[in-house]
Design a protein around this motif. Sequence first.
Motif, PDB file in Angstrom:
ATOM      1  N   THR A 401       9.903  -4.485  -7.445  1.00  0.00           N
ATOM      2  CA  THR A 401      10.063  -4.994  -8.803  1.00  0.00           C
ATOM      3  C   THR A 401       8.773  -5.050  -9.611  1.00  0.00           C
ATOM      4  OG1 THR A 401       9.888  -7.239  -7.911  1.00  0.00           O
ATOM      5  CG2 THR A 401      12.106  -6.349  -8.259  1.00  0.00           C
ATOM      6  N   THR A 402       7.624  -5.164  -8.965  1.00  0.00           N
ATOM      7  CA  THR A 402       6.390  -5.473  -9.685  1.00  0.00           C
ATOM      8  C   THR A 402       5.782  -4.272 -10.392  1.00  0.00           C
ATOM      9  OG1 THR A 402       5.964  -7.133  -7.981  1.00  0.00           O
ATOM     10  CG2 THR A 402       4.164  -6.622  -9.462  1.00  0.00           C
ATOM     11  N   HIS A 403       5.989  -3.072  -9.848  1.00  0.00           N
ATOM     12  CA  HIS A 403       5.304  -1.887 -10.367  1.00  0.00           C
ATOM     13  C   HIS A 403       6.271  -0.923 -11.050  1.00  0.00           C
ATOM     14  CE1 HIS A 403       1.462  -2.917  -8.562  1.00  0.00           C
ATOM     15  NE2 HIS A 403       2.097  -3.220  -7.439  1.00  0.00           N
ATOM     16  N   THR A 404       5.724  -0.126 -11.963  1.00  0.00           N
ATOM     17  CA  THR A 404       6.507   0.899 -12.655  1.00  0.00           C
ATOM     18  C   THR A 404       6.824   2.045 -11.692  1.00  0.00           C
ATOM     19  OG1 THR A 404       4.564   2.148 -13.339  1.00  0.00           O
ATOM     20  CG2 THR A 404       5.290   0.339 -14.793  1.00  0.00           C
ATOM     21  N   PRO A 405       7.799   2.898 -12.030  1.00  0.00           N
ATOM     22  CA  PRO A 405       8.078   4.048 -11.156  1.00  0.00           C
ATOM     23  C   PRO A 405       6.851   4.912 -10.895  1.00  0.00           C
ATOM     24  CG  PRO A 405       9.906   3.722 -12.661  1.00  0.00           C
ATOM     25  CD  PRO A 405       8.831   2.749 -13.077  1.00  0.00           C
ATOM     26  N   ALA A 406       5.984   5.119 -11.898  1.00  0.00           N
ATOM     27  CA  ALA A 406       4.780   5.926 -11.686  1.00  0.00           C
ATOM     28  C   ALA A 406       3.836   5.248 -10.699  1.00  0.00           C
ATOM     29  CB  ALA A 406       4.073   6.171 -13.014  1.00  0.00           C
ATOM     30  N   GLU A 407       3.680   3.953 -10.827  1.00  0.00           N
ATOM     31  CA  GLU A 407       2.820   3.218  -9.889  1.00  0.00           C
ATOM     32  C   GLU A 407       3.422   3.222  -8.488  1.00  0.00           C
ATOM     33  OE1 GLU A 407       0.902   0.007 -13.057  1.00  0.00           O
ATOM     34  OE2 GLU A 407       2.817  -0.424 -12.063  1.00  0.00           O
ATOM     35  N   ILE A 408       4.747   3.123  -8.413  1.00  0.00           N
ATOM     36  CA  ILE A 408       5.413   3.180  -7.119  1.00  0.00           C
ATOM     37  C   ILE A 408       5.158   4.523  -6.453  1.00  0.00           C
ATOM     38  CG2 ILE A 408       7.700   3.303  -6.016  1.00  0.00           C
ATOM     39  CD1 ILE A 408       8.578   1.103  -8.003  1.00  0.00           C
ATOM     40  N   ALA A 409       5.228   5.593  -7.218  1.00  0.00           N
ATOM     41  CA  ALA A 409       4.967   6.927  -6.664  1.00  0.00           C
ATOM     42  C   ALA A 409       3.554   7.016  -6.106  1.00  0.00           C
ATOM     43  CB  ALA A 409       5.201   7.993  -7.727  1.00  0.00           C
ATOM     44  N   GLU A 410       2.576   6.476  -6.824  1.00  0.00           N
ATOM     45  CA  GLU A 410       1.200   6.483  -6.339  1.00  0.00           C
ATOM     46  C   GLU A 410       1.063   5.615  -5.085  1.00  0.00           C
ATOM     47  OE1 GLU A 410      -2.800   6.896  -5.642  1.00  0.00           O
ATOM     48  OE2 GLU A 410      -1.416   8.155  -6.792  1.00  0.00           O
ATOM     49  N   GLY A 411       1.734   4.461  -5.093  1.00  0.00           N
ATOM     50  CA  GLY A 411       1.685   3.595  -3.918  1.00  0.00           C
ATOM     51  C   GLY A 411       2.266   4.266  -2.684  1.00  0.00           C
ATOM     52  N   LEU A 412       3.339   5.003  -2.863  1.00  0.00           N
ATOM     53  CA  LEU A 412       3.943   5.723  -1.739  1.00  0.00           C
ATOM     54  C   LEU A 412       3.025   6.838  -1.254  1.00  0.00           C
ATOM     55  CD1 LEU A 412       7.636   5.867  -3.005  1.00  0.00           C
ATOM     56  CD2 LEU A 412       6.763   4.553  -1.059  1.00  0.00           C
ATOM     57  N   HIS A 413       2.305   7.485  -2.165  1.00  0.00           N
ATOM     58  CA  HIS A 413       1.329   8.498  -1.762  1.00  0.00           C
ATOM     59  C   HIS A 413       0.252   7.872  -0.871  1.00  0.00           C
ATOM     60  CE1 HIS A 413      -1.302  11.981  -2.021  1.00  0.00           C
ATOM     61  NE2 HIS A 413      -2.279  11.184  -2.430  1.00  0.00           N
ATOM     62  N   ARG A 414      -0.214   6.693  -1.258  1.00  0.00           N
ATOM     63  CA  ARG A 414      -1.216   6.006  -0.452  1.00  0.00           C
ATOM     64  C   ARG A 414      -0.632   5.558   0.889  1.00  0.00           C
ATOM     65  NH1 ARG A 414      -3.866   1.969  -5.063  1.00  0.00           N
ATOM     66  NH2 ARG A 414      -4.255   3.596  -6.628  1.00  0.00           N
ATOM     67  N   LEU A 415       0.606   5.094   0.870  1.00  0.00           N
ATOM     68  CA  LEU A 415       1.243   4.671   2.117  1.00  0.00           C
ATOM     69  C   LEU A 415       1.419   5.856   3.061  1.00  0.00           C
ATOM     70  CD1 LEU A 415       2.547   2.406   3.736  1.00  0.00           C
ATOM     71  CD2 LEU A 415       4.695   2.837   2.505  1.00  0.00           C
ATOM     72  N   SER A 416       1.729   7.012   2.516  1.00  0.00           N
ATOM     73  CA  SER A 416       1.853   8.228   3.336  1.00  0.00           C
ATOM     74  C   SER A 416       0.536   8.550   4.023  1.00  0.00           C
ATOM     75  CB  SER A 416       2.295   9.396   2.460  1.00  0.00           C
ATOM     76  OG  SER A 416       2.333  10.597   3.202  1.00  0.00           O
ATOM     77  N   ALA A 417      -0.573   8.416   3.276  1.00  0.00           N
ATOM     78  CA  ALA A 417      -1.889   8.676   3.868  1.00  0.00           C
ATOM     79  C   ALA A 417      -2.201   7.672   4.959  1.00  0.00           C
ATOM     80  CB  ALA A 417      -2.953   8.632   2.772  1.00  0.00           C
ATOM     81  N   ALA A 418      -1.832   6.398   4.728  1.00  0.00           N
ATOM     82  CA  ALA A 418      -2.075   5.374   5.741  1.00  0.00           C
ATOM     83  C   ALA A 418      -1.253   5.634   6.999  1.00  0.00           C
ATOM     84  CB  ALA A 418      -1.742   3.997   5.174  1.00  0.00           C
ATOM     85  N   ALA A 419       0.003   6.038   6.816  1.00  0.00           N
ATOM     86  CA  ALA A 419       0.858   6.336   7.963  1.00  0.00           C
ATOM     87  C   ALA A 419       0.319   7.528   8.759  1.00  0.00           C
ATOM     88  CB  ALA A 419       2.285   6.625   7.490  1.00  0.00           C
ATOM     89  N   ALA A 420      -0.201   8.524   8.057  1.00  0.00           N
ATOM     90  CA  ALA A 420      -0.787   9.677   8.742  1.00  0.00           C
ATOM     91  C   ALA A 420      -2.026   9.271   9.521  1.00  0.00           C
ATOM     92  CB  ALA A 420      -1.112  10.774   7.736  1.00  0.00           C
ATOM     93  N   ALA A 421      -2.795   8.321   8.969  1.00  0.00           N
ATOM     94  CA  ALA A 421      -4.022   7.898   9.637  1.00  0.00           C
ATOM     95  C   ALA A 421      -3.773   7.068  10.887  1.00  0.00           C
ATOM     96  CB  ALA A 421      -4.882   7.103   8.658  1.00  0.00           C
ATOM     97  N   THR A 422      -2.596   6.481  10.997  1.00  0.00           N
ATOM     98  CA  THR A 422      -2.279   5.667  12.170  1.00  0.00           C
ATOM     99  C   THR A 422      -1.389   6.404  13.161  1.00  0.00           C
ATOM    100  OG1 THR A 422      -0.372   4.680  11.014  1.00  0.00           O
ATOM    101  CG2 THR A 422      -2.477   3.521  10.878  1.00  0.00           C
ATOM    102  N   ALA A 423      -1.098   7.667  12.909  1.00  0.00           N
ATOM    103  CA  ALA A 423      -0.212   8.426  13.801  1.00  0.00           C
ATOM    104  C   ALA A 423      -0.827   8.605  15.181  1.00  0.00           C
ATOM    105  CB  ALA A 423       0.071   9.788  13.174  1.00  0.00           C
TER     106      ALA A 423
END
Length: 423
Positions: A401-423
Motif C-alpha cells: 500500500t505504501t509505494h506507487t506501482p513504479a516504486e514497487i517495480a524498483e523494490g522488486l528489482h532490488r529484492l531480486s538482486a538480494a535473493a540472487a545474492a543469498t542463493a
Amino acid sequence: MPPAQPLTPQPATPHLPTRCPQPPAESGGAALPAFTARAASVGGSPVREILALTERPGVISFAGGLPAPELFDAEGLRAAYDAAFAASAARALQYSTTEGAPELREAVAARATARGLATHPDDVLITTGSQQALSLVTATLVGPGDVVLVENPTYLAALQCFGLAGARVVPVPCDEEGLLPDALEELVARERPKLLYTVPTFQNPTGRTLPAARRAAVAEIAFRLGLWLVEDDPYGELRYEGADVPWVAAHPGAADRTALLGSFSKIMAPGLRLGWLRAPAALRRAAVVTKQAADLHTSTVDQLAAAHYLRSSDLDAHVARVRTAYGERRDALLAGLGEALPAGSTWNRPEGGMFIWARLPEGRDATALLKTAVAHDVAFVPGAPFYATTPDPRTLRLSFTTHTPAEIAEGLHRLSAAAAATA
C-alpha cells in the motif's frame, strides 16, 4: 599514530527483538525491583524495528502495513478540525466521557448498520485505535494462565497483548482460506479457552479471508460450547475484488459473545488513533471501566474532528479512491513477485487489505534474506514472528500500500538482486 580512516556507512542489520531487559542498578545505589514476569517475557515488535531501519532515505519498504500518505484527505481533515474548534473550542479541548463523543458513536453505529450489523450508538465505545480496544477486551477477559486461541499465523501485536496478560496462546490450524472449524471445535472442547481472536477479512499477516460458511460455523461453535469471539476488522472496507462477506458478529448465536473491533486508521488516517469497540453490554461496561484506568477517554478534539469529517465529507467516496490505488499497487506487486523471489516460491492473491503472504522454497530462510535485502535498500517482514508456536522460517509478509506501482517495480528489482545474492 596512523591517520584516521574514513568510516563507510553500513546498513543496519535487522534482528528479532530481545526480551525486555531488567532495570539497571544505578551506580552506588541498591538494585531496583525487577520488572514483572510478563513484561520481561514479551519481546518487542520486529515490525516496528524494521520500520525504524527503513527510515533511511531511498529504502523501498514492503514491511509496514502503512497507508499511503499521499492519499490522505489532508484538506478535508484540516477543515474538520477547524470546524470542531469553530463549533466549540472549549468542548474540543476539554475532558470528555469515557464512552466517546455521542456524534462519533452515532456515525460508527450508522456505518456498522449499513454494513449489515444493526448497531445502536450505545453499543459502541470509542477507543484510542483498535489496538486499545483489543487491550481493553483482553484486560477484561484474560488472566494469567487463561487459554486464548488464535489463527496460525496471526497479528503480531495481538500476540504481544495476550503475552502481557499472561495467557497461554494456542494456535488453531489453518489452510489457505483461514481457520478450520473442525480443528477449532476440537481445541475449544479440549482447552476450554476464554476467547478466540480472529482477523477474518484480509487477515494480517496472510491477507486471506475466511469464507461465509466457516464464519457461520465459528459462530455456532462459540454459541454451543461457550466462547468469547474477538473479531478484528481493520481492513474490511479495503476490498478490490469479490463480494463482501458478513462479519462473524452478524451470524446467529454470535451477538451476545462477540467483541467487534474497528478502526479509522486504514480508511481515514492512522495518526488520528481512532478505533471503536462494538460489544455486548456487560463486556462493553467492563471495558469502559478498564479504559478509565488507562487513559480516561480518547482525545476529544480528534473525535469531534472525525465526527465533523463524517458529516461534511463523503468518506465512502474517499475509500473508493483509496481502493482503486491500492488495487493497482497489489497488482503491481503480484506481477513482479515471480521474478523477484527465488524459483519455487509461492504466494497468495488477496482480494483486499494490505498484505501478500509468500513462502520461499525449501532450504531458504526469510530472515536471512531480509539481512541481504536491507543492504540492497529494500525490506519486508519475515513471517516467523507472527506464529504463536513453531514458526515457518520460509514465510514472509509483503505490504503493497505504501509505494506507487513504479516504486514497487524498483523494490522488486532490488529484492531480486538480494535473493540472487543469498542463493
